[in-house]
Design an enzyme around this catalytic site. Sequence first.
Site, short mmCIF file in Angstrom:
data_model
loop_
_atom_site.label_atom_id
_atom_site.label_comp_id
_atom_site.label_asym_id
_atom_site.label_seq_id
_atom_site.Cartn_x
_atom_site.Cartn_y
_atom_site.Cartn_z
N ILE A 1 42.04 42.70 41.74
CA ILE A 1 41.69 43.40 42.97
C ILE A 1 40.36 44.11 42.77
CG2 ILE A 1 42.41 45.19 44.61
CD1 ILE A 1 45.33 44.62 43.70
N HIS B 1 33.31 44.84 37.46
CA HIS B 1 34.31 44.28 36.55
C HIS B 1 35.11 43.16 37.23
CE1 HIS B 1 37.06 44.24 33.17
NE2 HIS B 1 38.08 44.38 34.00
#
Length: 155
Positions: free
Chosen positions: A83, A89
């Site tokens: 998510i 990242h």
Amino acid sequence: MSHYEGDLRTPESARFAILASRWNARITDTLVAGARQSLAGNGIAEANIDVIRVPGAWELPLVAARLAAAHEHAAILTLGCVIRGDTRHYEHVADRCAEGLMRVQLDFGVPVLNGVLAVERAEDAEARAGGSHGNKGEEVALAALEMVNLLEQLP
């Protein structure tokens, strides 16, 4: 001219690996359940389904490669959930995971199905894990069955 197309018929002896991340377990547990149900509903015995858990999506390609190298599974289903957060990242994990899974599939000639959800919000993941957009685990299992059948037909 020859025409090849897979279907859901797979040898009863075929073994399948469901490789799933523990990260976002509320989502991945639902994906695993959907994959198991779909395989069982198409005649794959529970004894022929191995479920392997890894910490997160980043670890999926390494374990998929180990499984593929052993040549004990007709297909490897990978399930996870990444998510988007406030940093980059997300892109690194989602992109490198997908690239790694594709490399395993091509290097070993074993179908490696990518059921790693890469979504903007948790609600998007829920919609794809048994919500309004179905269950990606079920879809990946059906694709695995079809790929195993197709590869058996090809010269």
